[in-house]
Enzyme design. Structure first.
Site, PDB file in Angstrom:
ATOM      1  CD  GLU A  50      -0.959   0.577   3.710  1.00  0.00           C
ATOM      2  OE1 GLU A  50      -1.454   1.700   3.528  1.00  0.00           O
ATOM      3  OE2 GLU A  50      -1.025  -0.038   4.788  1.00  0.00           O
ATOM      4  CG  ASP A  57     -14.963   4.212  12.038  1.00  0.00           C
ATOM      5  OD1 ASP A  57     -14.682   3.544  11.022  1.00  0.00           O
ATOM      6  OD2 ASP A  57     -14.298   5.199  12.409  1.00  0.00           O
ATOM      7  CB  SER A 102     -11.334  -0.474   8.642  1.00  0.00           C
ATOM      8  OG  SER A 102     -10.544  -0.289   7.486  1.00  0.00           O
ATOM      9  CE  LYS A 110      -0.041   1.748  15.002  1.00  0.00           C
ATOM     10  NZ  LYS A 110      -0.054   2.393  13.688  1.00  0.00           N
TER      11      LYS A 110
HETATM   12  N1  PSU Z   1      -3.192   1.269  10.793  1.00  0.00           N
HETATM   13  C1  PSU Z   1      -1.894   1.538  11.018  1.00  0.00           C
HETATM   14  N2  PSU Z   1      -1.191   2.285  10.126  1.00  0.00           N
HETATM   15  C2  PSU Z   1      -1.771   2.768   8.990  1.00  0.00           C
HETATM   16  C3  PSU Z   1      -3.142   2.456   8.753  1.00  0.00           C
HETATM   17  C4  PSU Z   1      -3.814   1.699   9.667  1.00  0.00           C
HETATM   18  O1  PSU Z   1      -1.360   1.099  12.020  1.00  0.00           O
HETATM   19  O2  PSU Z   1      -1.105   3.467   8.197  1.00  0.00           O
HETATM   20  C5  PSU Z   1      -3.783   2.925   7.469  1.00  0.00           C
HETATM   21  C6  PSU Z   1      -3.793   1.753   6.456  1.00  0.00           C
HETATM   22  O3  PSU Z   1      -3.603   2.277   5.151  1.00  0.00           O
HETATM   23  C7  PSU Z   1      -5.213   1.214   6.625  1.00  0.00           C
HETATM   24  C8  PSU Z   1      -5.998   2.489   6.902  1.00  0.00           C
HETATM   25  O4  PSU Z   1      -5.701   0.530   5.498  1.00  0.00           O
HETATM   26  O5  PSU Z   1      -5.143   3.256   7.722  1.00  0.00           O
HETATM   27  C9  PSU Z   1      -7.334   2.234   7.549  1.00  0.00           C
HETATM   28  O6  PSU Z   1      -8.049   3.412   7.644  1.00  0.00           O
HETATM   29  P1  PSU Z   1      -9.575   3.399   8.154  1.00  0.00           P
HETATM   30  O7  PSU Z   1      -9.499   3.044   9.604  1.00  0.00           O
HETATM   31  O8  PSU Z   1     -10.076   4.789   7.914  1.00  0.00           O
HETATM   32  O9  PSU Z   1     -10.302   2.384   7.335  1.00  0.00           O
HETATM   33 MN    MN Z   2     -13.368   4.213   9.402  1.00  0.00          MN
END
Ligand code: PSU
Ligand code: MN
Length: 302
Positions: free
Chosen positions: A25, A138, A140, A159
């Site tokens: 990514e 929320d 992901s 995390k």
């Molecule tokens: N968690 C991390 N580092 C990151 C991300 C998540 O520890 O950089 C980034 C990744 O690109 C992941 C995104 O796909 O955040 C998820 O975002 P959201 O929670 O908005 O879906």
């Molecule tokens: Mn989100």
């Protein structure tokens, strides 16, 4: 209609001759993921370790409105610059509006890898079910993307600011095999274990490849979790205190949606500065190394 992906020359050549490719990514390498100059070091180390294993790395991104699978060395500085976060649903918008640089999240990267014929993808940590998701909703998009694209995602778990128990439940509901690389616990990114048992432990890349080859639906993916190398693990209690206060700050200042993850990552970085960045680099490199091993096994070269 399906996603039109532009391969770099080396990725195209590798796919044509059935040589292993590992997708990456780009959010992690942008200012949204890691501060400079650690982001450049992270990219360098991931690329080196993938190449050392005999694979071709394929960084995903949207550049000048093109969906890219593999970028040229001369384009690296663009990845370290200002980015707009691109989840899977944002990819068509970034194309239609010809965004300069859209940094792919896990969901966008697995969708691009699948569309471009790449089966293995390495990241740092995936997104998941947020704490309080029963109210905020929320969750992901990473989770559904992992479930619905035929790609093996290699990550150090997710995390601990997320609700990891519900993240595992969601993956079970969505039918995603969750594997632990020589490890019995779901990793929590900076720490090797969340205290939650991993559904299935695996001992080798060949085993991962066999699980992938035997899935019931050829459209679905799997999640391989790799614990952070022990020497780089952070202190779980210190981390918990930082997470609690960062989440409270989000709540108090109305930070929601796609902004939550970058905000909390920033606060963790500030509070643990000296140790979180080396930890992040070590686990990203380690995940890329394991992903390369899996890609080699999957390509039948073992
Ligand atoms: N968690 C991390 N580092 C990151 C991300 C998540 O520890 O950089 C980034 C990744 O690109 C992941 C995104 O796909 O955040 C998820 O975002 P959201 O929670 O908005 O879906
Ligand atoms: Mn989100």
């Amino acid at each position: 209609m399906s996603l039109r992906v532009v391969h770099s020359a080396d990725v195209l050549a590798a796919l044509d001759s059935s040589r292993p490719v590992v997708a990456l990514e780009s959010t992690i390498f942008s200012h949204l993921g890691l501060p400079a100059p650690a982001n450049a070091e992270a990219l360098r180390r991931c690329l080196d370790v993938i190449r050392a294993a005999g694979c071709v790395p394929a960084v995903t991104a949207v550049l000048d409105g093109e969906v890219r699978l593999g970028i040229e060395e001369s384009e690296h500085p663009r990845i370290f610059g200002t980015a707009r976060k691109v989840a899977e649903r944002d990819v068509p918008v970034a194309v239609a509006q010809r965004w300069d640089f859209g940094a792919t999240t896990v969901s966008a990267a697995v969708a691009i890898a699948a569309a471009g014929g790449v089966s293995v993808f390495a990241t740092g940590g995936i997104g998941g079910v947020h704490r309080g998701a029963e109210v905020s909703g929320d969750v992901s998009a990473d989770l559904d993307a992992i479930a619905s694209n035929p790609v093996i995602t290699v990550s150090a778990g997710a995390k601990a600011f997320l609700d990891l128990a519900r993240t595992l439940e969601y993956l079970e509901t969505a039918g995603v095999p969750v594997l632990g690389w020589k490890h019995d616990w779901f990793p929590a990114f900076y720490t090797p274990s969340s205290g939650l048992r991993i559904p299935h432990r695996v001992e080798s890349a060949l085993e991962v490849a066999l699980v992938h080859r035997n899935r019931s639906r050829d459209t679905s993916g799997l999640l391989l979790t790799v614990p952070i190398p022990a020497a780089f693990a952070l202190d779980a209690e210190q981390l918990d205190a930082v997470l609690e206060s960062a989440l409270a700050e989000c709540e108090a200042s109305g930070i929601r949606g796609a902004a939550v993850t970058p905000f909390v990552l920033g606060r963790i970085g500030e509070a643990t500065a000296g140790r979180s960045v080396p930890a992040n680099l070590a686990l990203a490199e380690n995940n890329a190394r394991v992903a390369a091993e899996v890609a080699v096994a999957l390509s039948g070269a073992l």
